[in-house]
Design an enzyme around this catalytic site. Structure first.
Site, mmCIF file in Angstrom:
data_model
loop_
_atom_site.group_PDB
_atom_site.id
_atom_site.type_symbol
_atom_site.label_atom_id
_atom_site.label_comp_id
_atom_site.label_asym_id
_atom_site.label_seq_id
_atom_site.Cartn_x
_atom_site.Cartn_y
_atom_site.Cartn_z
ATOM 1 N N ASP A 200 47.917 46.450 28.578
ATOM 2 C CA ASP A 200 47.144 46.537 27.329
ATOM 3 C C ASP A 200 45.928 47.450 27.424
ATOM 4 O O ASP A 200 45.073 47.416 26.562
ATOM 5 C CB ASP A 200 46.751 45.131 26.842
ATOM 6 C CG ASP A 200 45.397 44.675 27.353
ATOM 7 O OD1 ASP A 200 45.060 44.974 28.517
ATOM 8 O OD2 ASP A 200 44.680 44.028 26.578
ATOM 9 N N GLU A 201 45.864 48.256 28.448
ATOM 10 C CA GLU A 201 44.653 49.045 28.681
ATOM 11 C C GLU A 201 45.015 50.471 29.076
ATOM 12 O O GLU A 201 45.938 50.664 29.868
ATOM 13 C CB GLU A 201 43.981 48.423 29.906
ATOM 14 C CG GLU A 201 42.554 48.089 29.794
ATOM 15 C CD GLU A 201 42.078 47.592 31.151
ATOM 16 O OE1 GLU A 201 41.212 48.243 31.700
ATOM 17 O OE2 GLU A 201 42.595 46.576 31.650
ATOM 18 N N CYS A 520 52.512 38.623 41.484
ATOM 19 C CA CYS A 520 52.350 37.783 42.665
ATOM 20 C C CYS A 520 53.717 37.430 43.234
ATOM 21 O O CYS A 520 54.554 36.842 42.546
ATOM 22 C CB CYS A 520 51.581 36.508 42.323
ATOM 23 S SG CYS A 520 51.486 35.398 43.736
ATOM 24 N N CYS A 523 54.526 33.473 43.274
ATOM 25 C CA CYS A 523 54.811 32.664 42.082
ATOM 26 C C CYS A 523 55.201 33.470 40.856
ATOM 27 O O CYS A 523 55.556 32.912 39.836
ATOM 28 C CB CYS A 523 53.630 31.767 41.750
ATOM 29 S SG CYS A 523 52.217 32.709 41.159
ATOM 30 N N HIS A 538 43.368 33.669 42.168
ATOM 31 C CA HIS A 538 44.785 33.392 42.318
ATOM 32 C C HIS A 538 45.178 33.320 43.796
ATOM 33 O O HIS A 538 45.897 32.412 44.220
ATOM 34 C CB HIS A 538 45.605 34.464 41.592
ATOM 35 C CG HIS A 538 47.038 34.096 41.457
ATOM 36 N ND1 HIS A 538 47.467 33.185 40.514
ATOM 37 C CD2 HIS A 538 48.126 34.452 42.166
ATOM 38 C CE1 HIS A 538 48.764 33.024 40.650
ATOM 39 N NE2 HIS A 538 49.190 33.782 41.648
ATOM 40 N N HIS A 542 46.722 30.038 46.256
ATOM 41 C CA HIS A 542 47.779 30.007 47.268
ATOM 42 C C HIS A 542 47.229 29.577 48.623
ATOM 43 O O HIS A 542 47.914 28.925 49.398
ATOM 44 C CB HIS A 542 48.482 31.362 47.347
ATOM 45 C CG HIS A 542 49.359 31.605 46.150
ATOM 46 N ND1 HIS A 542 50.374 30.733 45.796
ATOM 47 C CD2 HIS A 542 49.357 32.576 45.219
ATOM 48 C CE1 HIS A 542 50.951 31.180 44.693
ATOM 49 N NE2 HIS A 542 50.362 32.297 44.318
#
Ligand code: DCP
Ligand code: MG
Length: 605
Positions: A200-201, A520, A523, A538, A542
């Site tokens: 989105d950038e 990642c 996950c 994040h 983990h």
């Protein structure tokens, strides 16, 4: 500098006030939020969990670092300070000389992107507080939900506590990619070589289009935003400035559906910078902010210049340079005169293709050009732009210098090989001259490139890493802090033999977790490199998982694989809310609910 007694006694009465996580850091649309309430809820819901313990360890680590740095500061004699003041003054003059006010950069960022896309497909969500994600992790929240303190990267169950009527919508990356592609078609009309920093950038050099169409940056930004809206039905915000670093800061100022223009004028830039909090700068995250504030009392970008002597004394040259250039409001512009001749790069842009023979042919041409350039170097960087405008950077540092096209081609081909098959629209080769003592700086540069393809978006972990190297630290906690930096640094490095080596800061045992620097591996959660804090959090989840596993080893509970236990827990949360179990995408299947890490260790919640 030292915390007052008053503050420490109030923090023991209200411990949440000193509990800062990414969830309590305001995003756009969160200005009026009751920050203390959010802090308290986050604190109470995580207290006693592995995550919390880990946060406390990080906090202790940070405090220790701050103490060490203060001690180093205290040891500086008046002569040292005046020496470093001269060093800083010299760098200020040198960096000021690189200022380029000839370019107009535009940074565009979609508003509440995933949430807005979901609302397009389900208009009944309009006006209701909603979040995209699950009880474990929220990818984003709309502006209605942000008023309650709900934000990206926050576990959903904490968000529910803050906003009980919050509606959850599961993520659907196909949809976001579809809309992202539509926006990119618009961007291409203004700058065919624009760079997408995430779905989105994007960064666009609009210098040419402004000139050709006799338009101001402001007019182009307005028109571009309107065209994005016409193409997608979604709103976005834009920032216009002479460089990318400030353009990004500017795009956040009038969010949502707004824009901010910083004129190409030194005085205007310096005024803008003078009161700008350091945290607004991409690359200055929680840890760096704390260190700068607590050790040097640096709060604004202007303070970075005032404290230049201390920064030069205590940080590595590349980090000090970064801080000083932020203080001067400098950032990447890509004008040739901006770069010192420490490196040479060559690139070829073409229509997107998967033709591998064509890629090798381009590499041959680039290598030949490099040889003609007559530079010899030890670090070779290959930059690729994929068909979908994702920038990948792969680098190798050799034990000896190379200059012949044959050698350059050999190493460049080794860097390209693991990327295949791929559809590309740009290949760039970059050769840096560096001595072995430059390795930290090179690692920093590499990280910056890995981040977004931009040198002005330095990775916070690199800054902290560079600095920690000179002081004693607790290796266990450092692992927490440097996890992402290492991953970014060495993901995709190739195991070379002969004369090849990797930068001295590498830690080969650390597994990387960001696949393509985006997803990642553990996950499947997707987090763009520019989300420095979120990615740090994040990684910490983990790490907390690992700790939890270790603690439980030997326990009969362990007979069930951890992932299963977590899935069980997630479905229980879903049931208790009377919700239907979400349909999982393949990546969701691998997803480890983050609330699992909030399991209380001492007592049950
Ligand atoms: N994203 C994510 N996880 C995060 C942060 C963001 O999955 N921790 C995703 C969802 C967002 C998208 O990336 O919609 C873009 O991120 P932004 O930071 O730009 O956030 P939004 O676009 O949602 O909001 P805004 O830009 O209006 O602040
Ligand atoms: Mg956005």
């Amino acid at each position: 500098m030292a915390k007052s007694e008053e503050t420490s006694s109030s923090s023991s009465l209200r411990p949440w006030q000193s509990y800062h996580t990414v969830y309590t850091n305001a995003k756009a649309g969160m200005d009026g939020v009751d920050k203390e309430k959010v802090q308290r809820v986050v604190y109470e819901m995580s207290k006693g969990s592995k995550y919390f313990e880990n946060e406390e360890r990080k906090e202790a680590y940070m405090k220790q670092k701050i103490e060490n740095m203060r001690a180093q500061c205290a040891k500086l004699k008046a002569t040292d300070i005046s020496h470093y003041q001269r060093v800083a003054d010299k760098r200020i003059v040198e960096l000021e000389a690189t200022r380029d006010l000839s370019r107009i950069w535009l940074h565009v960022d979609m508003d509440a992107f995933y949430a807005a896309v979901e609302t397009l497909s389900n208009p009944s969500l309009k006006g209701r507080p909603m979040a995209v994600g699950s009880m474990s992790m929220i990818s984003t929240a709309n502006y209605e939900a942000r008023k309650f303190g709900v934000r990206a990267a926050m576990p959903g169950f904490i968000a529910c506590k803050l906003c009980p009527e919050l509606v959850f919508v599961p993520t659907d990356f196909k949809k976001y990619t579809y809309y992202s592609d539509l926006t990119r078609k618009v961007y291409q009309e203004y700058d065919p070589n624009f760079t997408a920093a995430s779905l989105d950038e994007a960064y666009l050099d609009i210098t040419k289009v402004c000139k050709e169409r006799s338009m101001t940056g402001e007019e182009v930004a307005e028109e571009l935003r309107l065209n994005v809206y016409k193409a997608t039905g979604l709103t976005c915000s834009a920032g216009v400035s002479p460089n990318r670093l400030l353009a990004k800061v500017c795009s956040d100022i009038n969010k949502p559906n707004g824009q901010f223009v910083l004129p190409n004028d030194r005085a205007a830039i310096m005024t803008f910078i003078s009161s700008l909090p350091i945290r607004k700068i991409g690359g200055i995250g929680k840890v760096t902010e704390h260190i700068l504030k607590d050790v040097f009392e640096i709060k604004t970008c202007e303070d970075l210049l005032q404290k230049g002597s201390f920064l030069c004394a205590l940080f590595s040259p590349s980090s000090a340079d970064f801080f000083i250039s932020v203080g001067l409001g400098l950032g990447g512009t890509d004008a040739p005169q901006v770069r010192s001749r420490k490196s040479m790069s060559n690139e070829r842009t073409f229509s997107a293709t998967k033709d591998e023979a064509f890629f090798y042919q381009k590499l041959e041409m680039l290598s030949a050009d490099m040889e003609k350039g007559g530079l010899c170097g030890r670090t070779l960087t290959l930059k690729l732009k994929t068909a979908s405008f994702e920038v990948r950077t792969r680098a190798v540092t050799l034990q000896s210098y190379i200059w012949s096209s044959k050698d350059i081609l050999k190493h460049a081909s080794k860097l390209l090989k693991p990327e295949l098959p791929v559809s590309l629209r740009l290949i760039e080769l970059d050769q840096n001259i560096c001595s072995s003592s430059d390795n930290n700086e090179k690692a920093a540069e590499h990280n910056e490139l890995e981040g977004n393809g931009y040198k002005d978006q330095i990775n916070e972990n690199t800054l902290v890493e560079n600095w920690t190297k000179s002081s004693a630290f607790d290796p266990h906690v450092t692992e927490t802090h440097s996890l992402e930096g290492k991953n970014q640094d060495h993901s995709r490095r190739i195991g070379f033999s002969d004369n090849e080596t990797e930068p001295s800061s590498s830690n080969h045992e650390e597994p990387f977790i960001w696949l393509d620097n985006y997803k990642c591996l553990l996950c499947g959660v997707e987090l763009p490199p520019s989300f420095v804090d979120e990615r740090q959090e994040h990684s910490d989840f983990h790490l907390a998982e690992k700790l939890q596993e270790e603690e439980e080893s030997g326990d009969s509970y362990k007979k069930f694989p951890l992932k299963h236990r977590m899935r069980q827990k997630e479905s229980i949360v879903g049931q208790s809310k009377g919700k239907k179990k979400q349909k999982h995408s393949p990546s969701n299947d691998k997803h480890i609910p983050i609330d699992a890490f909030f399991t209380k260790t001492s007592q049950n919640s």
